[in-house]
Design a protein around this motif. Structure first.
Motif, PDB file in Angstrom:
ATOM      1  N   ARG A 100       0.825  -1.213   0.000  1.00 60.92           N
ATOM      2  CA  ARG A 100       0.000   0.000   0.000  1.00 60.92           C
ATOM      3  C   ARG A 100       0.861   1.265   0.000  1.00 60.92           C
ATOM      4  O   ARG A 100       0.549   2.234  -0.688  1.00 60.92           O
ATOM      5  CB  ARG A 100      -0.909   0.014   1.220  1.00 60.92           C
ATOM      6  N   GLN A 101       1.923   1.274   0.773  1.00 58.46           N
ATOM      7  CA  GLN A 101       2.788   2.443   0.834  1.00 58.46           C
ATOM      8  C   GLN A 101       3.495   2.672  -0.498  1.00 58.46           C
ATOM      9  O   GLN A 101       3.661   3.811  -0.934  1.00 58.46           O
ATOM     10  CB  GLN A 101       3.825   2.288   1.959  1.00 58.46           C
ATOM     11  N   GLU A 102       3.895   1.578  -1.153  1.00 58.07           N
ATOM     12  CA  GLU A 102       4.526   1.721  -2.465  1.00 58.07           C
ATOM     13  C   GLU A 102       3.512   2.202  -3.505  1.00 58.07           C
ATOM     14  O   GLU A 102       3.872   2.980  -4.402  1.00 58.07           O
ATOM     15  CB  GLU A 102       5.149   0.387  -2.892  1.00 58.07           C
ATOM     16  N   HIS A 103       2.271   1.782  -3.374  1.00 58.63           N
ATOM     17  CA  HIS A 103       1.227   2.291  -4.269  1.00 58.63           C
ATOM     18  C   HIS A 103       1.044   3.788  -4.079  1.00 58.63           C
ATOM     19  O   HIS A 103       0.859   4.526  -5.054  1.00 58.63           O
ATOM     20  CB  HIS A 103      -0.099   1.569  -4.027  1.00 58.63           C
ATOM     21  N   ALA A 104       1.095   4.243  -2.835  1.00 61.87           N
ATOM     22  CA  ALA A 104       0.977   5.682  -2.569  1.00 61.87           C
ATOM     23  C   ALA A 104       2.127   6.441  -3.218  1.00 61.87           C
ATOM     24  O   ALA A 104       1.927   7.528  -3.772  1.00 61.87           O
ATOM     25  CB  ALA A 104       0.937   5.938  -1.062  1.00 61.87           C
ATOM     26  N   LEU A 105       3.316   5.885  -3.165  1.00 64.31           N
ATOM     27  CA  LEU A 105       4.467   6.523  -3.817  1.00 64.31           C
ATOM     28  C   LEU A 105       4.289   6.570  -5.335  1.00 64.31           C
ATOM     29  O   LEU A 105       4.642   7.565  -5.976  1.00 64.31           O
ATOM     30  CB  LEU A 105       5.756   5.796  -3.453  1.00 64.31           C
ATOM     31  N   VAL A 106       3.766   5.497  -5.905  1.00 61.50           N
ATOM     32  CA  VAL A 106       3.516   5.468  -7.351  1.00 61.50           C
ATOM     33  C   VAL A 106       2.515   6.559  -7.728  1.00 61.50           C
ATOM     34  O   VAL A 106       2.698   7.263  -8.723  1.00 61.50           O
ATOM     35  CB  VAL A 106       3.004   4.067  -7.786  1.00 61.50           C
ATOM     36  N   ILE A 107       1.455   6.688  -6.935  1.00 62.97           N
ATOM     37  CA  ILE A 107       0.457   7.723  -7.210  1.00 62.97           C
ATOM     38  C   ILE A 107       1.107   9.103  -7.134  1.00 62.97           C
ATOM     39  O   ILE A 107       0.916   9.934  -8.028  1.00 62.97           O
ATOM     40  CB  ILE A 107      -0.733   7.616  -6.233  1.00 62.97           C
ATOM     41  N   ASN A 108       1.876   9.349  -6.081  1.00 66.91           N
ATOM     42  CA  ASN A 108       2.534  10.654  -5.936  1.00 66.91           C
ATOM     43  C   ASN A 108       3.478  10.940  -7.093  1.00 66.91           C
ATOM     44  O   ASN A 108       3.591  12.075  -7.544  1.00 66.91           O
ATOM     45  CB  ASN A 108       3.295  10.727  -4.616  1.00 66.91           C
ATOM     46  N   ARG A 109       4.166   9.918  -7.570  1.00 68.50           N
ATOM     47  CA  ARG A 109       5.153  10.096  -8.630  1.00 68.50           C
ATOM     48  C   ARG A 109       4.501  10.295  -9.995  1.00 68.50           C
ATOM     49  O   ARG A 109       5.003  11.069 -10.815  1.00 68.50           O
ATOM     50  CB  ARG A 109       6.071   8.872  -8.671  1.00 68.50           C
ATOM     51  N   HIS A 110       3.399   9.608 -10.260  1.00 69.75           N
ATOM     52  CA  HIS A 110       2.847   9.598 -11.615  1.00 69.75           C
ATOM     53  C   HIS A 110       1.522  10.337 -11.769  1.00 69.75           C
ATOM     54  O   HIS A 110       1.029  10.461 -12.896  1.00 69.75           O
ATOM     55  CB  HIS A 110       2.662   8.154 -12.078  1.00 69.75           C
ATOM     56  N   LEU A 111       0.932  10.819 -10.708  1.00 73.56           N
ATOM     57  CA  LEU A 111      -0.396  11.436 -10.792  1.00 73.56           C
ATOM     58  C   LEU A 111      -0.414  12.621 -11.751  1.00 73.56           C
ATOM     59  O   LEU A 111      -1.321  12.735 -12.587  1.00 73.56           O
ATOM     60  CB  LEU A 111      -0.880  11.858  -9.404  1.00 73.56           C
ATOM     61  N   LEU A 112       0.564  13.480 -11.666  1.00 75.26           N
ATOM     62  CA  LEU A 112       0.597  14.656 -12.543  1.00 75.26           C
ATOM     63  C   LEU A 112       0.657  14.242 -14.013  1.00 75.26           C
ATOM     64  O   LEU A 112      -0.029  14.833 -14.858  1.00 75.26           O
ATOM     65  CB  LEU A 112       1.773  15.568 -12.188  1.00 75.26           C
ATOM     66  N   LYS A 113       1.438  13.213 -14.338  1.00 77.66           N
ATOM     67  CA  LYS A 113       1.517  12.727 -15.716  1.00 77.66           C
ATOM     68  C   LYS A 113       0.150  12.245 -16.209  1.00 77.66           C
ATOM     69  O   LYS A 113      -0.244  12.532 -17.338  1.00 77.66           O
ATOM     70  CB  LYS A 113       2.508  11.569 -15.823  1.00 77.66           C
ATOM     71  N   PHE A 114      -0.561  11.519 -15.341  1.00 76.53           N
ATOM     72  CA  PHE A 114      -1.867  11.000 -15.729  1.00 76.53           C
ATOM     73  C   PHE A 114      -2.892  12.120 -15.863  1.00 76.53           C
ATOM     74  O   PHE A 114      -3.762  12.062 -16.739  1.00 76.53           O
ATOM     75  CB  PHE A 114      -2.351   9.941 -14.738  1.00 76.53           C
ATOM     76  N   VAL A 115      -2.808  13.131 -15.024  1.00 73.96           N
ATOM     77  CA  VAL A 115      -3.716  14.279 -15.137  1.00 73.96           C
ATOM     78  C   VAL A 115      -3.453  15.021 -16.447  1.00 73.96           C
ATOM     79  O   VAL A 115      -4.391  15.375 -17.169  1.00 73.96           O
ATOM     80  CB  VAL A 115      -3.575  15.217 -13.913  1.00 73.96           C
ATOM     81  N   ILE A 116      -2.179  15.231 -16.766  1.00 75.74           N
ATOM     82  CA  ILE A 116      -1.825  15.907 -18.023  1.00 75.74           C
ATOM     83  C   ILE A 116      -2.300  15.090 -19.221  1.00 75.74           C
ATOM     84  O   ILE A 116      -2.813  15.645 -20.202  1.00 75.74           O
ATOM     85  CB  ILE A 116      -0.311  16.185 -18.084  1.00 75.74           C
ATOM     86  N   MET A 117      -2.167  13.775 -19.142  1.00 74.65           N
ATOM     87  CA  MET A 117      -2.643  12.910 -20.220  1.00 74.65           C
ATOM     88  C   MET A 117      -4.164  13.049 -20.379  1.00 74.65           C
ATOM     89  O   MET A 117      -4.669  13.158 -21.502  1.00 74.65           O
ATOM     90  CB  MET A 117      -2.284  11.453 -19.930  1.00 74.65           C
ATOM     91  N   GLY A 118      -4.888  13.075 -19.266  1.00 73.35           N
ATOM     92  CA  GLY A 118      -6.340  13.243 -19.320  1.00 73.35           C
ATOM     93  C   GLY A 118      -6.732  14.584 -19.906  1.00 73.35           C
ATOM     94  O   GLY A 118      -7.666  14.660 -20.712  1.00 73.35           O
TER      95      GLY A 118
END
Length: 135
Positions: free
Chosen positions: A7-25
């Motif tokens: 779960r903690q690693e998933h949170a890190l993945v979200i923090n790292r990639h969220l902006l990229k996914f928002v920009i893609m959207g």
């Protein structure tokens, strides 16, 4: 890759990639929003110009799509059946009950509003659930 993470690693993945996914959207949304009039005229002719407005609103569906894919994958890999049950049964049932109320009032825009509500409510539920479980 996400299947083996905690779960903690998933949170890190979200923090790292969220902006990229928002920009893609945002990119997908803007592309669809700007090309909708040309696509409707190309495929259906000028007889369906009144479809441009609902189609453009419907384009808002792709805005949260990349983030929703990420959240859905994380919830699936964490084997969270409770939130999956809410998203796949309770939320659609509530929205089905809204159709007879909204469609007579707003016709096709009522359908678009219901579909947009489902997309954004499910994204909010998934985001809240992941945030709560990662604390």
């Amino acid at each position: 890759k996400l299947a083996q993470h905690s779960r903690q690693e998933h949170a890190l993945v979200i923090n790292r990639h969220l902006l990229k996914f928002v920009i893609m959207g945002v990119g997908l949304f803007l592309g669809l929003w700007l090309t909708t009039p040309a696509l409707i005229n190309f495929f259906y002719g000028h007889n369906y110009n009144e479809a441009i407005r609902p189609a453009r609103w419907y384009a808002l569906m792709v805005l949260p799509l990349p983030v929703a894919w990420l959240f859905n994958d994380i919830i699936t890999f964490q084997k969270e059946r409770k939130v999956k049950t809410i998203l796949n049964t309770i939320l659609p049932l509530l929205l089905l009950m809204a159709y007879p109320i909204v469609i007579p009032k707003w016709q096709i825009m009522g359908v678009v509003v219901i579909m947009l509500a489902e997309r954004y409510i499910s994204l909010a539920v998934m985001g809240w659930y992941i945030w709560r479980k990662s604390r």
